[in-house]
Design a protein around this motif. Structure first.
Motif, PDB file in Angstrom:
ATOM      1  N   LEU A   7     -80.762 -53.810  50.218  1.00 44.47           N
ATOM      2  CA  LEU A   7     -81.468 -54.361  50.966  1.00 44.47           C
ATOM      3  C   LEU A   7     -82.676 -53.792  51.730  1.00 44.47           C
ATOM      4  CD1 LEU A   7     -77.647 -54.803  53.157  1.00 44.47           C
ATOM      5  CD2 LEU A   7     -79.459 -56.597  51.889  1.00 44.47           C
ATOM      6  N   GLN A   8     -82.497 -52.199  51.357  1.00 39.92           N
ATOM      7  CA  GLN A   8     -84.256 -52.078  52.438  1.00 39.92           C
ATOM      8  C   GLN A   8     -85.057 -52.325  51.181  1.00 39.92           C
ATOM      9  OE1 GLN A   8     -83.591 -48.343  54.277  1.00 39.92           O
ATOM     10  NE2 GLN A   8     -82.874 -49.277  56.597  1.00 39.92           N
ATOM     11  N   THR A   9     -85.261 -51.466  49.968  1.00 41.26           N
ATOM     12  CA  THR A   9     -85.715 -51.614  48.499  1.00 41.26           C
ATOM     13  C   THR A   9     -85.488 -53.524  47.887  1.00 41.26           C
ATOM     14  OG1 THR A   9     -84.420 -50.672  47.156  1.00 41.26           O
ATOM     15  CG2 THR A   9     -85.764 -49.343  48.329  1.00 41.26           C
ATOM     16  N   ARG A  10     -85.141 -54.267  48.336  1.00 43.66           N
ATOM     17  CA  ARG A  10     -84.558 -55.438  46.874  1.00 43.66           C
ATOM     18  C   ARG A  10     -85.910 -55.970  47.067  1.00 43.66           C
ATOM     19  NH1 ARG A  10     -82.755 -60.121  51.474  1.00 43.66           N
ATOM     20  NH2 ARG A  10     -85.248 -60.177  52.507  1.00 43.66           N
ATOM     21  N   GLY A  11     -86.745 -55.755  47.730  1.00 45.24           N
ATOM     22  CA  GLY A  11     -88.364 -56.667  47.194  1.00 45.24           C
ATOM     23  C   GLY A  11     -89.283 -56.404  46.601  1.00 45.24           C
ATOM     24  N   THR A  12     -88.551 -55.120  45.545  1.00 43.34           N
ATOM     25  CA  THR A  12     -89.843 -54.448  44.935  1.00 43.34           C
ATOM     26  C   THR A  12     -88.917 -53.821  43.736  1.00 43.34           C
ATOM     27  OG1 THR A  12     -88.199 -52.645  45.339  1.00 43.34           O
ATOM     28  CG2 THR A  12     -89.982 -52.482  46.470  1.00 43.34           C
ATOM     29  N   SER A  13     -87.368 -55.060  43.758  1.00 39.21           N
ATOM     30  CA  SER A  13     -86.417 -54.397  42.266  1.00 39.21           C
ATOM     31  C   SER A  13     -86.950 -56.338  41.787  1.00 39.21           C
ATOM     32  CB  SER A  13     -85.246 -55.394  42.608  1.00 39.21           C
ATOM     33  OG  SER A  13     -84.414 -55.353  41.500  1.00 39.21           O
ATOM     34  N   LYS A  14     -86.388 -56.630  40.069  1.00 37.16           N
ATOM     35  CA  LYS A  14     -87.082 -57.233  39.420  1.00 37.16           C
ATOM     36  C   LYS A  14     -86.179 -58.145  38.616  1.00 37.16           C
ATOM     37  CE  LYS A  14     -90.491 -54.584  37.128  1.00 37.16           C
ATOM     38  NZ  LYS A  14     -91.700 -54.472  35.802  1.00 37.16           N
ATOM     39  N   ASP A  15     -84.436 -57.351  39.367  1.00 37.28           N
ATOM     40  CA  ASP A  15     -83.581 -58.806  39.291  1.00 37.28           C
ATOM     41  C   ASP A  15     -83.505 -59.453  40.273  1.00 37.28           C
ATOM     42  OD1 ASP A  15     -80.748 -58.946  39.769  1.00 37.28           O
ATOM     43  OD2 ASP A  15     -80.084 -57.354  38.292  1.00 37.28           O
ATOM     44  N   ALA A  16     -83.979 -60.760  39.961  1.00 39.43           N
ATOM     45  CA  ALA A  16     -83.179 -61.862  41.154  1.00 39.43           C
ATOM     46  C   ALA A  16     -82.106 -61.646  41.411  1.00 39.43           C
ATOM     47  CB  ALA A  16     -83.250 -63.544  40.367  1.00 39.43           C
ATOM     48  N   ARG A  17     -81.226 -61.050  41.855  1.00 33.45           N
ATOM     49  CA  ARG A  17     -79.753 -61.119  42.243  1.00 33.45           C
ATOM     50  C   ARG A  17     -80.182 -59.863  43.208  1.00 33.45           C
ATOM     51  NH1 ARG A  17     -73.519 -59.563  40.892  1.00 33.45           N
ATOM     52  NH2 ARG A  17     -72.245 -59.732  42.711  1.00 33.45           N
ATOM     53  N   ILE A  18     -80.484 -59.081  43.565  1.00 33.50           N
ATOM     54  CA  ILE A  18     -81.085 -57.825  44.395  1.00 33.50           C
ATOM     55  C   ILE A  18     -82.406 -58.555  44.700  1.00 33.50           C
ATOM     56  CG2 ILE A  18     -81.769 -55.691  44.340  1.00 33.50           C
ATOM     57  CD1 ILE A  18     -80.953 -54.296  41.810  1.00 33.50           C
ATOM     58  N   ARG A  19     -83.304 -58.765  45.081  1.00 33.56           N
ATOM     59  CA  ARG A  19     -84.031 -59.910  45.772  1.00 33.56           C
ATOM     60  C   ARG A  19     -83.615 -60.980  46.405  1.00 33.56           C
ATOM     61  NH1 ARG A  19     -88.600 -58.383  44.112  1.00 33.56           N
ATOM     62  NH2 ARG A  19     -89.965 -60.598  45.947  1.00 33.56           N
ATOM     63  N   ASN A  20     -82.524 -60.728  46.268  1.00 32.19           N
ATOM     64  CA  ASN A  20     -81.254 -62.622  46.738  1.00 32.19           C
ATOM     65  C   ASN A  20     -80.706 -61.716  47.915  1.00 32.19           C
ATOM     66  OD1 ASN A  20     -84.041 -64.743  45.957  1.00 32.19           O
ATOM     67  ND2 ASN A  20     -82.513 -64.178  44.084  1.00 32.19           N
ATOM     68  N   ALA A  21     -80.440 -60.819  47.215  1.00 39.07           N
ATOM     69  CA  ALA A  21     -78.903 -59.980  48.396  1.00 39.07           C
ATOM     70  C   ALA A  21     -79.163 -60.277  49.896  1.00 39.07           C
ATOM     71  CB  ALA A  21     -78.963 -58.075  48.350  1.00 39.07           C
ATOM     72  N   SER A  22     -78.574 -60.925  50.547  1.00 38.80           N
ATOM     73  CA  SER A  22     -78.529 -61.540  52.415  1.00 38.80           C
ATOM     74  C   SER A  22     -77.941 -60.247  52.843  1.00 38.80           C
ATOM     75  CB  SER A  22     -78.033 -62.475  51.698  1.00 38.80           C
ATOM     76  OG  SER A  22     -76.961 -62.981  51.773  1.00 38.80           O
ATOM     77  N   GLY A  23     -77.211 -59.674  52.280  1.00 34.71           N
ATOM     78  CA  GLY A  23     -76.239 -58.823  53.179  1.00 34.71           C
ATOM     79  C   GLY A  23     -74.910 -57.507  52.547  1.00 34.71           C
ATOM     80  N   MET A  24     -74.680 -57.207  53.371  1.00 37.19           N
ATOM     81  CA  MET A  24     -73.668 -55.911  52.876  1.00 37.19           C
ATOM     82  C   MET A  24     -72.976 -55.978  51.975  1.00 37.19           C
ATOM     83  SD  MET A  24     -71.479 -53.055  55.133  1.00 37.19           S
ATOM     84  CE  MET A  24     -70.181 -54.720  55.526  1.00 37.19           C
ATOM     85  N   LEU A  25     -72.027 -57.553  52.285  1.00 29.94           N
ATOM     86  CA  LEU A  25     -71.072 -57.498  51.322  1.00 29.94           C
ATOM     87  C   LEU A  25     -71.400 -57.597  50.028  1.00 29.94           C
ATOM     88  CD1 LEU A  25     -68.770 -60.403  53.158  1.00 29.94           C
ATOM     89  CD2 LEU A  25     -68.308 -57.530  52.273  1.00 29.94           C
ATOM     90  N   GLU A  26     -72.435 -58.653  49.970  1.00 31.71           N
ATOM     91  CA  GLU A  26     -73.503 -59.323  48.319  1.00 31.71           C
ATOM     92  C   GLU A  26     -73.726 -58.033  47.910  1.00 31.71           C
ATOM     93  OE1 GLU A  26     -75.255 -61.393  45.330  1.00 31.71           O
ATOM     94  OE2 GLU A  26     -73.477 -61.445  46.979  1.00 31.71           O
ATOM     95  N   ALA A  27     -74.487 -56.708  48.653  1.00 29.96           N
ATOM     96  CA  ALA A  27     -75.570 -55.484  48.166  1.00 29.96           C
ATOM     97  C   ALA A  27     -74.001 -54.974  47.583  1.00 29.96           C
ATOM     98  CB  ALA A  27     -75.244 -54.818  49.659  1.00 29.96           C
TER      99      ALA A  27
END
Length: 302
Positions: free
Chosen positions: A237-257
């Motif tokens: 979650l803390q590094t999601r903004g650096t990912s090229k994976d769309a699902r990771i970039r849009n992860a909104s919380g612990m369950l999704e992570a």
């Protein structure tokens, strides 16, 4: 007469959280926090890289030692310290709040009474975590962004401005609930283990750096191992903004992570970074407690 003097010293040390005052406890916590994080920062950097999904093969190797050597050889030794300023800036105030809150709540809950007061120490640890993590979370986000391979951030201030501009204030706190879910049990386990081992190893309660080192290191190892799966989700979650994976970039919380880690890595994904995390927390936790208890004695009122 000498026995009476020793007893008086021991009682004074055990009562130090009250006699020394909140200011001394907070200062001791701040100094301990900075010491703890700065010393073990390179290993924490490797842990962060191991937990990022998908992991770039060139970023790490199979073992902790190989990873440290590889990063030093290919990117330079200074890379392992990139982001440490964020930790130093945040750790001082956060640990001051952490230990100050712990002592207040532990005393309020009866944790300074004779015997093993597990509930009181666990409650104190949990309350300390909620308060300190609210302050530390943005600094932790910046730290992890700067620890990544090929990070574009040269300074802490640049990283703060860039993350805020591109992702908004939510980027600094999207991992806060996960951080609490992780650190509340981590801290409760750590403080409970520490207080228990401290009393078992040193029942007299006299100031003993060796006791604090052994008890702190062992407590850190147990707490770090138990909480690693949640740490993996926090890092995502803390590094999601650096990912090229769309699902990771849009992860909104612990369950999704958690779902993402499971989908990409399965059960083994939740153990990513286990070894460097434990290796980090054994000496850093030992150092933190030795520094904290030592600074309390040094800063106590005459």
């Amino acid at each position: 007469m000498s026995e009476h003097v020793v007893t008086a010293v021991e009682v004074d040390y055990e009562a130090l959280p009250l006699s020394a005052g909140l200011g001394s406890n907070m200062m001791a916590g701040a100094l301990a926090g900075i010491s703890e994080h700065a010393v073990m920062f390179p290993i924490d950097s490797i842990k962060t890289r191991m937990q990022v999904l998908p992991t770039t093969p060139s970023a790490i190797s199979k073992t902790l030692y190989q990873s440290l050597s590889k990063v030093s050889a290919t990117e330079g030794l200074a890379t392992l310290w990139r982001g440490v300023n964020s930790v130093i800036l945040g750790a001082g105030p956060a640990h001051a709040v952490y230990f100050g809150t712990y002592e207040i709540v532990k005393e309020w809950a009866g944790g300074n009474r004779p015997g093993h007061q597990f509930a009181a120490t666990a409650l104190g640890g949990a309350a300390a975590t909620i308060a300190s993590d609210a302050l530390m979370n943005p600094f932790d986000v910046v730290k992890q962004r700067m620890q990544l391979q090929n990070s574009s951030y040269a300074t802490v201030s640049q990283a703060f401005r860039s993350v805020y501009k591109t992702e908004g204030i939510s980027a600094f706190y999207v991992s806060y609930p996960t951080t609490l879910v992780m650190t509340i049990p981590f801290t409760a386990v750590q403080f409970t283990c520490y207080e228990f081992l401290k009393d078992v190893i040193n029942p007299s309660g006299a100031y003993s750096p060796g006791t604090h080192m052994v008890a702190g290191g062992a407590a850190g190892a147990v707490a770090a191992a138990v909480s690693t799966p949640l740490d993996v989700m926090k890092t995502l979650l803390q590094t999601r903004g650096t990912s090229k994976d769309a699902r990771i970039r849009n992860a909104s919380g612990m369950l999704e992570a958690g779902k993402i880690v499971w989908a990409q890595q399965g059960l083994k994904g939740f153990a990513r970074g286990l070894v460097p995390r434990v290796v980090t927390f054994v000496p850093s936790n030992a150092l933190s407690w030795v520094a904290y208890e030592g600074f309390k004695v040094f800063l106590k009122d005459p």
